[in-house]
Design an enzyme around this catalytic site. Structure first.
Site, mmCIF file in Angstrom:
data_model
loop_
_atom_site.group_PDB
_atom_site.id
_atom_site.type_symbol
_atom_site.label_atom_id
_atom_site.label_comp_id
_atom_site.label_asym_id
_atom_site.label_seq_id
_atom_site.Cartn_x
_atom_site.Cartn_y
_atom_site.Cartn_z
ATOM 1 C CG HIS A 1 -1.400 -8.853 -0.230
ATOM 2 N ND1 HIS A 1 -0.939 -7.567 -0.118
ATOM 3 C CD2 HIS A 1 -2.734 -8.742 -0.416
ATOM 4 C CE1 HIS A 1 -1.950 -6.716 -0.233
ATOM 5 N NE2 HIS A 1 -3.041 -7.409 -0.413
ATOM 6 C CE1 TYR B 1 -3.132 -2.948 0.226
ATOM 7 C CE2 TYR B 1 -3.386 -2.550 2.572
ATOM 8 C CZ TYR B 1 -3.701 -3.275 1.449
ATOM 9 O OH TYR B 1 -4.578 -4.330 1.538
ATOM 10 N N PRO C 1 -16.473 -4.824 3.754
ATOM 11 C CG PRO C 1 -16.385 -4.210 6.012
ATOM 12 C CD PRO C 1 -15.510 -4.455 4.805
ATOM 13 C CG LEU C 2 -18.906 -0.443 5.153
ATOM 14 C CD1 LEU C 2 -18.403 0.906 5.644
ATOM 15 C CD2 LEU C 2 -20.313 -0.718 5.695
ATOM 16 N N GLY C 3 -18.993 -2.812 0.825
ATOM 17 C CA GLY C 3 -19.118 -2.830 -0.624
ATOM 18 C C GLY C 3 -18.407 -1.671 -1.289
ATOM 19 N N GLY D 1 -17.897 1.177 -0.300
ATOM 20 C CA GLY D 1 -18.614 2.430 -0.067
ATOM 21 C C GLY D 1 -20.046 2.440 -0.534
ATOM 22 C CG PHE D 2 -23.341 0.436 -3.614
ATOM 23 C CD1 PHE D 2 -23.630 1.315 -4.642
ATOM 24 C CD2 PHE D 2 -24.351 -0.407 -3.161
ATOM 25 C CE1 PHE D 2 -24.903 1.351 -5.217
ATOM 26 C CE2 PHE D 2 -25.614 -0.380 -3.725
ATOM 27 C CZ PHE D 2 -25.898 0.506 -4.762
#
Length: 342
Positions: free
Chosen positions: A124, A58, A226-228, A230-231
């Site tokens: 990874h 990253y 877990p929040l797609g 941001g969707f």
């Protein structure tokens, strides 16, 4: 915050982790702010989040350096998870699982993180040129040397879309079948303490076998995205567009057409959130659903801002009712641009 256990070593972490990748890698470069990100990590720790998930790629390297500046002050408050196995080149990413490289990469991560030990060291990606057992054996040697406490695996590559999974039953074939075979082989070399893979209301494929496999063996499951992406926060507008360097600009679920088609998912989460009080958000309901999939499951939502870290941490206090869970189960599966006809 509630604590959950990862792996046979009984490593304890806050129920909701913090994905640090968006602070330095992926998404939109114009939104990255080192000072703001550092405050976000401190805020998450203050709220009871302990698991900080990063990787040497990253940035590359800048995310570990950022986390290291926080750990210099607050090592006792944090559970540090980083990853090895990917090298970032000029416009490309390649796998490297050679044992010598793994040892050097670990030492470099320890220096950047300003710590003597990594709590969870994750593979990874497997290197197709190196038997994965050799890579895993080198990582196990790091545990013996006291540089790492436990080992994990990032499991990727599951098919998405309604053809791969529908609530109430899987389509023929398990998208994580190969992953499970690999995990069973690695277990013969050294215990797997955690598996990280995508799991959310709109990507539930891991529930078919991977999440149960982990539970049956005392392996922690770190729920990525877990929040797609941001969707599921309900804050993205169909057709609003993304900056060119944001990978969502090329993702089949983030076309204007598919974002509009998948709005019933957000609407359902919003209805449930309203029943839990005016301060509850769709994102918190989405995280509460992930948390409800097992005591070994720890969602790791990404966050760049303090308010998002606080909102995510507060999701650990939400308890979904049987009605809530039934309504989420009844939501239509997410659609991709390639299955618009389905």
């Amino acid at each position: 915050m509630e604590r959950r256990t990862i792996g046979a070593a009984a490593l304890r972490v806050g129920a909701v982790g913090l994905g640090c990748m968006p602070m330095s890698w992926g998404y939109t470069a114009s939104q990255r702010r080192g000072d703001r990100s550092q405050r976000t990590v401190h805020t998450a720790l203050d709220a009871g989040t302990t698991l900080l998930d990063t990787a040497d790629m990253y940035g590359p390297f800048t995310n570990e350096l950022l986390i290291g500046r926080v750990l210099r002050e607050r090592r006792a408050d944090a559970f540090v998870s980083t990853k090895v196995g990917l090298l970032v080149g000029d416009g490309h990413v390649v796998a490297n699982g050679r044992p010598g490289y793994v040892r050097r990469a670990c030492d470099a991560s320890l220096r950047r993180l300003q710590t003597d030990v990594i709590d969870l060291y994750q593979l990874h990606r497997a290197d197709p040129e190196v038997p994965v057992e050799e890579t895993w054996g080198a990582m196990a040697d790091l545990v013996t040397a006291g540089k790492v406490r436990a080992l994990g695996v990032c499991a990727v590559g599951a098919a998405t879309g309604v053809r791969a999974f529908r609530r109430g039953g899987a389509a023929p074939g398990d998208p994580y079948d190969g992953t499970i075979r690999r995990l069973e082989g690695l277990q013969q070399v050294f215990p797997v303490s955690a598996v990280q893979a995508e799991l959310s209301v709109w990507s539930p494929q891991a529930l078919v076998r991977l999440v149960p496999w982990c539970e049956a063996r005392g392996v922690g499951f770190l729920a990525a995205m877990p929040l797609g992406s941001g969707f599921l926060t309900g804050t993205l507008t169909p057709g609003g567009g993304f900056e060119p360097d944001d990978p969502r600009a090329r993702h089949p679920r983030f076309t204007a057409e598919m974002m509009a088609a998948n709005q019933p998912l957000v609407a359902g989460l919003r209805r449930i959130a309203a029943r839990h009080g005016p301060a509850t958000t769709p994102a918190q309901v989405a995280l509460a659903w992930v948390l409800a999939q097992g005591r070994h499951v720890v969602p790791v939502p990404g966050a760049k801002r303090e308010e998002w870290a606080l909102e995510n941490a507060a999701a650990a206090e939400i308890r979904l009712t049987a009605r809530d869970e039934s309504e989420i189960e009844a939501l239509p599966p997410a659609r991709d641009s390639w299955d618009a006809w389905d």
